[in-house]
Motif scaffolding. Structure first.
Motif, PDB file in Angstrom:
ATOM      1  N   GLU A  72       0.885  -1.161   0.000  1.00 36.83           N
ATOM      2  CA  GLU A  72       0.000   0.000   0.000  1.00 36.83           C
ATOM      3  C   GLU A  72       0.924   1.213   0.000  1.00 36.83           C
ATOM      4  O   GLU A  72       1.618   1.460   0.968  1.00 36.83           O
ATOM      5  N   HIS A 132       1.699   5.201  -0.385  1.00 34.95           N
ATOM      6  CA  HIS A 132       1.142   6.553  -0.302  1.00 34.95           C
ATOM      7  C   HIS A 132       2.062   7.523  -1.009  1.00 34.95           C
ATOM      8  O   HIS A 132       3.245   7.602  -0.698  1.00 34.95           O
ATOM      9  N   THR A 138     -11.509  10.066   2.326  1.00 36.46           N
ATOM     10  CA  THR A 138     -10.788   9.149   1.448  1.00 36.46           C
ATOM     11  C   THR A 138     -11.791   8.629   0.431  1.00 36.46           C
ATOM     12  O   THR A 138     -12.865   9.210   0.268  1.00 36.46           O
ATOM     13  N   GLU A 141      -6.908  10.684  -1.268  1.00 36.41           N
ATOM     14  CA  GLU A 141      -7.278  10.947   0.120  1.00 36.41           C
ATOM     15  C   GLU A 141      -6.453  12.089   0.669  1.00 36.41           C
ATOM     16  O   GLU A 141      -5.563  12.612   0.001  1.00 36.41           O
ATOM     17  N   ASP A 186      -3.991  13.633   3.760  1.00 36.54           N
ATOM     18  CA  ASP A 186      -3.014  13.176   4.749  1.00 36.54           C
ATOM     19  C   ASP A 186      -3.409  13.696   6.126  1.00 36.54           C
ATOM     20  O   ASP A 186      -4.225  14.616   6.250  1.00 36.54           O
ATOM     21  N   LEU A 197      -2.977  13.002  -1.220  1.00 39.63           N
ATOM     22  CA  LEU A 197      -2.258  11.744  -1.388  1.00 39.63           C
ATOM     23  C   LEU A 197      -2.977  10.880  -2.406  1.00 39.63           C
ATOM     24  O   LEU A 197      -4.197  10.963  -2.546  1.00 39.63           O
ATOM     25  N   GLU A 242      -3.264   6.803  -2.694  1.00 36.74           N
ATOM     26  CA  GLU A 242      -2.871   5.507  -2.160  1.00 36.74           C
ATOM     27  C   GLU A 242      -3.054   4.474  -3.251  1.00 36.74           C
ATOM     28  O   GLU A 242      -4.102   4.403  -3.885  1.00 36.74           O
ATOM     29  N   VAL A 279      -2.837   0.424  -4.046  1.00 42.85           N
ATOM     30  CA  VAL A 279      -2.829  -0.879  -3.379  1.00 42.85           C
ATOM     31  C   VAL A 279      -2.607  -1.965  -4.421  1.00 42.85           C
ATOM     32  O   VAL A 279      -3.305  -2.011  -5.441  1.00 42.85           O
ATOM     33  N   ASP A 314       3.184   0.818   3.295  1.00 42.56           N
ATOM     34  CA  ASP A 314       2.837  -0.226   4.251  1.00 42.56           C
ATOM     35  C   ASP A 314       2.991  -1.524   3.484  1.00 42.56           C
ATOM     36  O   ASP A 314       2.594  -1.607   2.321  1.00 42.56           O
ATOM     37  N   LYS A 323       3.698  -1.335   9.036  1.00 43.35           N
ATOM     38  CA  LYS A 323       3.265   0.025   8.694  1.00 43.35           C
ATOM     39  C   LYS A 323       4.408   1.023   8.616  1.00 43.35           C
ATOM     40  O   LYS A 323       5.422   0.893   9.305  1.00 43.35           O
TER      41      LYS A 323
END
Ligand code: ADP
Ligand code: ZN
Ligand code: MG
Length: 477
Positions: free
Chosen positions: A17, A19, A101, A128, A130, A152, A154, A156, A196, A215
């Protein structure tokens, strides 16, 4: 770093994940500056990003466009309209007690990043905001909300990565991609790329194991180290025939170990619901097409082009995935007649080596692609020796012009055979012992003679030619 080998009989699956901090002028939902680096604490804040009652968010169009760029580059599906959701949790650096988000209508669904022979599947991309930053002092904690509300993306992935080295490589490729797209500086050391990592281990051939999440890893190196440690730890558990427990872990740089951070929230704990202050954002297809047309050449497209030019595969890859070098290389290629592979050699070996030694980046120097390509050209045409080219390179970094230096200092390679033959004769006369040894078959002595001719010509003769003339003069094969 010594190679990391997965323990015999086991396989790992890794999903990331990532960012990415977007390079917009303003924050995700307000007009505060997104580039707050260097601002005094809390200087870049307003009622919206402080979450004061009565304030209303407005989506940043540029941030949505950046999301769109990345989604299109990764071949993700872009929905007709975006929806923002609230993700609720309590933390001091989250002033609203929720984060805006995206949930079921994110900017990108699915997608793939080319990865050698295969592709790493992207699960989703979402936009999203921060959170702020907590600064823990000895006796109290300070809050800096400059970062709160900054935009941001993100990203995934599916759990397609197989080992720590691949995870690091994937991050480097994402970094190269977003830098090429101009949407994030993606510098981990500034917190502009944070990852993460999720990792599970299983016996070969079995279904995916239970994953553990680690994380907030803030360098590629820690991603790799944390994964190596965690894969070993999980393997040991499986070897004892015990079960890995799902957990959220942190990584301690000092000991190189992961440790449990907290029990993981279940999705239900976040109580996602649509953000009532933001209507859905339509994404007109005409806009999507416009953004698609504006995409630059992507790193894997560059790589294919370099391969077609005949570059060595490793060179093509390094260049394509190092945007600053790729830019310089393409300019150099366009501005002269130097051959593609020679330019790559000089850029990746000599110039990069020089920059590494000095700890500076290419952009911080005054060498231009044109000066660089002309230097390589002088060498390729045999007008200067490789020694001379290497010697001039540091001066090019200061903005000097190669032809001018060669002219002023009389550095033109001695290709005039007549002149060189005279030097060869001089050297043979001055070193009769060596000359005799060569004639007796002791070829080692040849090096001494060549060296002396090179010295006499100040390194401007071509060694091959010198050798040939010496052989001729001494009557050896
Ligand atoms: P969660 O619901 O715990 O957030 P997700 O299914 O949303 O888990 O996945 C989060 C990340 O974990 C993704 O990057 C995904 O690829 C990765 N992941 C999911 N399952 C596994 C697994 N069994 N092993 C390794 N990584 C996994
Ligand atoms: Zn603000
Ligand atoms: Mg999740």
């Amino acid at each position: 770093m010594a190679g990391f080998f997965l323990p015999e009989g086991f396989e790992a699956a890794i999903g990331l994940e990532v960012h990415l901090h977007l390079r917009t002028e303003t924050k995700m939902f307000c007009a505060c500056r997104a580039d707050y680096f260097g601002s005094p604490p809390n200087a870049q804040t307003c009622p919206v990003c402080l979450g004061l009652p009565g304030s209303l968010p407005v989506p940043n169009k540029r941030a949505v466009e950046y999301g769109l760029r990345l989604a299109l580059a990764l071949q993700s599906k872009v929905p007709e309209r975006l929806l923002f959701h609230r993700k609720n949790y309590f933390y001091p650096d989250l002033p609203k007690n929720y984060q805006i988000t995206q949930y079921d209508l994110p900017i990108g669904l699915g997608g793939r990043l080319p990865f050698g022979e295969r592709a790493i599947r992207i699960r989703r991309l979402h936009l999203e905001e921060d959170a702020g930053k907590s600064l823990h002092l000895e006796d109290r904690t300070l809050l800096d909300l400059n970062r709160a509300g900054s935009p941001l993306i993100e990203l995934v992935t599916e759990p397609d990565l197989k080992n720590p080295e691949e995870a690091r490589l994937f991050l480097q490729r994402i970094q190269a991609l977003v830098q090429t797209l101009g949407l994030s500086e993606a510098t981990p050391e500034e917190g502009k790329l944070r990852a993460d990592v999720n990792v599970s281990v299983r016996r070969k051939g079995e279904a995916l194991g239970t994953k553990v999440e680690i994380k907030n890893l803030n360098s590629f190196k820690s991603v790799q180290r944390a994964l190596e440690y965690e894969i070993r730890r999980q393997t040991e558990i499986l070897r004892r025939n015990e079960r890995v427990r799902p957990a959220t872990m942190a990584f301690d740089e000092g000991s190189g170990k992961t440790f449990p951070m907290r029990t993981k929230e279940e999705e239900a704990d976040y109580r996602y619901f649509p953000e009532p202050d933001l209507p859905p954002v339509p994404i007109p297809r005409a806009w999507v097409e416009e953004v698609r047309r504006g995409l630059p050449e992507l790193p894997w497209e560059k790589e294919a082009r370099y391969l077609a030019l005949g570059l060595k595969p490793k060179d093509a890859e390094v260049l394509a995935y190092t945007p600053s070098l790729a830019w310089f290389y393409d300019q150099a290629l366009a501005l002269g007649e130097a051959s593609p592979q020679a330019l790559a050699n000089w850029l990746l070996a000599d110039l990069s080596g020089l920059l590494n030694d000095r700890g500076i980046s290419l952009e911080k120097t005054r060498i231009t692609p044109s000066a660089f390509t002309r230097l390589v050209q002088l060498f390729e045409r045999g007008e200067i020796t490789s020694r001379t080219a290497k010697d001039l390179l540091p001066e090019l970094l200061l903005g000097e012009d190669p032809e001018k230096l060669v002219e002023e200092r009389g550095l033109k390679a001695v290709t005039d055979e007549g002149a060189l033959e005279r030097v060869v004769q001089e050297v043979i006369q001055a070193m009769p012992e060596a000359a005799k040894s060569v004639q007796e078959g002791k070829l080692k002595a040849m090096d001494a003679l060549v060296g002396q001719v090179m010295r006499k010509t100040q390194g401007q003769a071509k060694p091959d030619l010198v050798r040939a003339l010496l052989r001729k003069a001494l009557g050896v094969g």
